[in-house]
Design a protein around this motif. Structure first.
Motif, PDB file in Angstrom:
ATOM      1  N   PRO A  10     -13.136 -18.989   6.618  1.00  0.00           N
ATOM      2  CA  PRO A  10     -12.505 -17.917   7.399  1.00  0.00           C
ATOM      3  C   PRO A  10     -11.071 -17.676   6.944  1.00  0.00           C
ATOM      4  CG  PRO A  10     -13.729 -19.380   8.847  1.00  0.00           C
ATOM      5  CD  PRO A  10     -13.719 -20.029   7.480  1.00  0.00           C
ATOM      6  N   GLY A  11     -10.701 -16.395   6.858  1.00  0.00           N
ATOM      7  CA  GLY A  11      -9.348 -16.032   6.465  1.00  0.00           C
ATOM      8  C   GLY A  11      -9.165 -15.802   4.975  1.00  0.00           C
ATOM      9  N   THR A  12     -10.185 -16.123   4.177  1.00  0.00           N
ATOM     10  CA  THR A  12     -10.090 -15.869   2.740  1.00  0.00           C
ATOM     11  C   THR A  12     -10.925 -14.639   2.398  1.00  0.00           C
ATOM     12  OG1 THR A  12     -11.949 -17.314   2.219  1.00  0.00           O
ATOM     13  CG2 THR A  12      -9.760 -18.312   2.199  1.00  0.00           C
ATOM     14  N   PRO A  13     -10.549 -13.919   1.346  1.00  0.00           N
ATOM     15  CA  PRO A  13     -11.340 -12.746   0.956  1.00  0.00           C
ATOM     16  C   PRO A  13     -12.782 -13.126   0.625  1.00  0.00           C
ATOM     17  CG  PRO A  13      -9.228 -12.747  -0.175  1.00  0.00           C
ATOM     18  CD  PRO A  13      -9.358 -14.082   0.505  1.00  0.00           C
ATOM     19  N   ASP A 101     -10.426  -4.776   6.969  1.00  0.00           N
ATOM     20  CA  ASP A 101      -8.992  -4.662   7.274  1.00  0.00           C
ATOM     21  C   ASP A 101      -8.147  -4.952   6.034  1.00  0.00           C
ATOM     22  OD1 ASP A 101      -9.516  -4.058   9.946  1.00  0.00           O
ATOM     23  OD2 ASP A 101      -9.128  -6.106  10.662  1.00  0.00           O
ATOM     24  N   ARG A 102      -8.556  -5.959   5.261  1.00  0.00           N
ATOM     25  CA  ARG A 102      -7.831  -6.297   4.029  1.00  0.00           C
ATOM     26  C   ARG A 102      -7.865  -5.115   3.055  1.00  0.00           C
ATOM     27  NH1 ARG A 102      -8.356  -8.410  -1.077  1.00  0.00           N
ATOM     28  NH2 ARG A 102     -10.623  -8.376  -1.052  1.00  0.00           N
ATOM     29  N   HIS A 103      -9.027  -4.495   2.923  1.00  0.00           N
ATOM     30  CA  HIS A 103      -9.148  -3.329   2.037  1.00  0.00           C
ATOM     31  C   HIS A 103      -8.299  -2.168   2.557  1.00  0.00           C
ATOM     32  CE1 HIS A 103     -12.235  -4.527  -0.909  1.00  0.00           C
ATOM     33  NE2 HIS A 103     -12.642  -5.342   0.057  1.00  0.00           N
ATOM     34  N   ALA A 104      -8.279  -1.973   3.872  1.00  0.00           N
ATOM     35  CA  ALA A 104      -7.463  -0.896   4.451  1.00  0.00           C
ATOM     36  C   ALA A 104      -5.983  -1.116   4.144  1.00  0.00           C
ATOM     37  CB  ALA A 104      -7.695  -0.815   5.958  1.00  0.00           C
ATOM     38  N   ARG A 105      -5.529  -2.386   4.219  1.00  0.00           N
ATOM     39  CA  ARG A 105      -4.125  -2.671   3.874  1.00  0.00           C
ATOM     40  C   ARG A 105      -3.844  -2.339   2.409  1.00  0.00           C
ATOM     41  NH1 ARG A 105      -5.375  -7.032   7.126  1.00  0.00           N
ATOM     42  NH2 ARG A 105      -5.573  -8.455   5.362  1.00  0.00           N
ATOM     43  N   LEU A 106      -4.805  -2.625   1.536  1.00  0.00           N
ATOM     44  CA  LEU A 106      -4.631  -2.291   0.118  1.00  0.00           C
ATOM     45  C   LEU A 106      -4.553  -0.782  -0.090  1.00  0.00           C
ATOM     46  CD1 LEU A 106      -7.104  -4.852  -1.490  1.00  0.00           C
ATOM     47  CD2 LEU A 106      -4.609  -4.913  -1.587  1.00  0.00           C
ATOM     48  N   VAL A 107      -5.410  -0.043   0.614  1.00  0.00           N
ATOM     49  CA  VAL A 107      -5.381   1.416   0.513  1.00  0.00           C
ATOM     50  C   VAL A 107      -4.041   1.942   1.030  1.00  0.00           C
ATOM     51  CG1 VAL A 107      -6.399   3.549   1.431  1.00  0.00           C
ATOM     52  CG2 VAL A 107      -7.879   1.735   0.547  1.00  0.00           C
ATOM     53  N   ASN A 108      -3.572   1.399   2.146  1.00  0.00           N
ATOM     54  CA  ASN A 108      -2.272   1.834   2.683  1.00  0.00           C
ATOM     55  C   ASN A 108      -1.138   1.524   1.709  1.00  0.00           C
ATOM     56  OD1 ASN A 108      -3.381   2.901   5.008  1.00  0.00           O
ATOM     57  ND2 ASN A 108      -3.137   1.003   6.165  1.00  0.00           N
ATOM     58  N   ALA A 109      -1.201   0.386   1.044  1.00  0.00           N
ATOM     59  CA  ALA A 109      -0.188   0.042   0.043  1.00  0.00           C
ATOM     60  C   ALA A 109      -0.240   1.019  -1.126  1.00  0.00           C
ATOM     61  CB  ALA A 109      -0.381  -1.389  -0.447  1.00  0.00           C
ATOM     62  N   ALA A 110      -1.450   1.386  -1.553  1.00  0.00           N
ATOM     63  CA  ALA A 110      -1.594   2.359  -2.644  1.00  0.00           C
ATOM     64  C   ALA A 110      -1.042   3.718  -2.236  1.00  0.00           C
ATOM     65  CB  ALA A 110      -3.054   2.468  -3.069  1.00  0.00           C
ATOM     66  N   ARG A 111      -1.244   4.102  -0.979  1.00  0.00           N
ATOM     67  CA  ARG A 111      -0.674   5.363  -0.494  1.00  0.00           C
ATOM     68  C   ARG A 111       0.847   5.293  -0.480  1.00  0.00           C
ATOM     69  NH1 ARG A 111      -5.189   5.963   4.026  1.00  0.00           N
ATOM     70  NH2 ARG A 111      -6.635   7.248   2.830  1.00  0.00           N
ATOM     71  N   ALA A 112       1.397   4.186  -0.022  1.00  0.00           N
ATOM     72  CA  ALA A 112       2.852   4.025   0.035  1.00  0.00           C
ATOM     73  C   ALA A 112       3.462   4.086  -1.357  1.00  0.00           C
ATOM     74  CB  ALA A 112       3.207   2.691   0.711  1.00  0.00           C
ATOM     75  N   LYS A 113       2.734   3.654  -2.365  1.00  0.00           N
ATOM     76  CA  LYS A 113       3.209   3.682  -3.758  1.00  0.00           C
ATOM     77  C   LYS A 113       2.856   4.994  -4.454  1.00  0.00           C
ATOM     78  CE  LYS A 113       4.559  -0.696  -3.984  1.00  0.00           C
ATOM     79  NZ  LYS A 113       5.835  -1.166  -4.416  1.00  0.00           N
TER      80      LYS A 113
END
Length: 120
Positions: A10-13, A101-113
């Motif tokens: 739990p907690g790992t990708p 949720d982890r993937h959503a954070r990655l997508v949000n980071a890509a949007r921010a960049k």
């Protein structure tokens, strides 16, 4: 759940194919071919889960308590053999959500960049 070495912590990708398998089971119980077809559909054919990979993953995911074998739906007619049906467990659902949720954070980071536009 078996004792000893497990594949999931739990907690790992999750491995990508595990995530896609759990996602395929998130809305319905499915047999092996159904899982393969759902993964292909949900990824527009970009991800292929081959039978050997699928059944090894299902074995490990069952051992880790992420999925469980279940009975076929009432009225299911087989074309031969005995297809095994699987369902996602509550632990599997939590693991799938954490990975989404982890993937959503990655997508949000890509949007921010400005790698992705905000409307994608």
């Amino acid at each position: 759940m078996t004792r000893g070495k497990t594949s999931f912590t739990p907690g790992t990708p999750l491995p990508d194919h595990w995530f896609h398998i759990l996602l395929a089971l998130a809305d319905d119980n499915r047999h092996g071919l159904g899982i393969i077809q759902e993964v292909t559909a949900q990824t527009d054919g970009h991800i292929q889960v081959w039978p050997g990979m699928l059944y090894l993953a299902l074995k490990r995911m069952t051992d880790d308590g992420l999925v469980a074998e279940t009975e076929p739906p009432a009225g299911f007619v087989t074309g031969g053999g005995r297809p095994r049906f699987y369902r996602i467990t509550p632990l599997g659902r939590r693991a799938c959500k954490a990975e989404a949720d982890r993937h959503a954070r990655l997508v949000n980071a890509a949007r921010a960049k400005r790698i992705l536009s905000k409307d994608l």
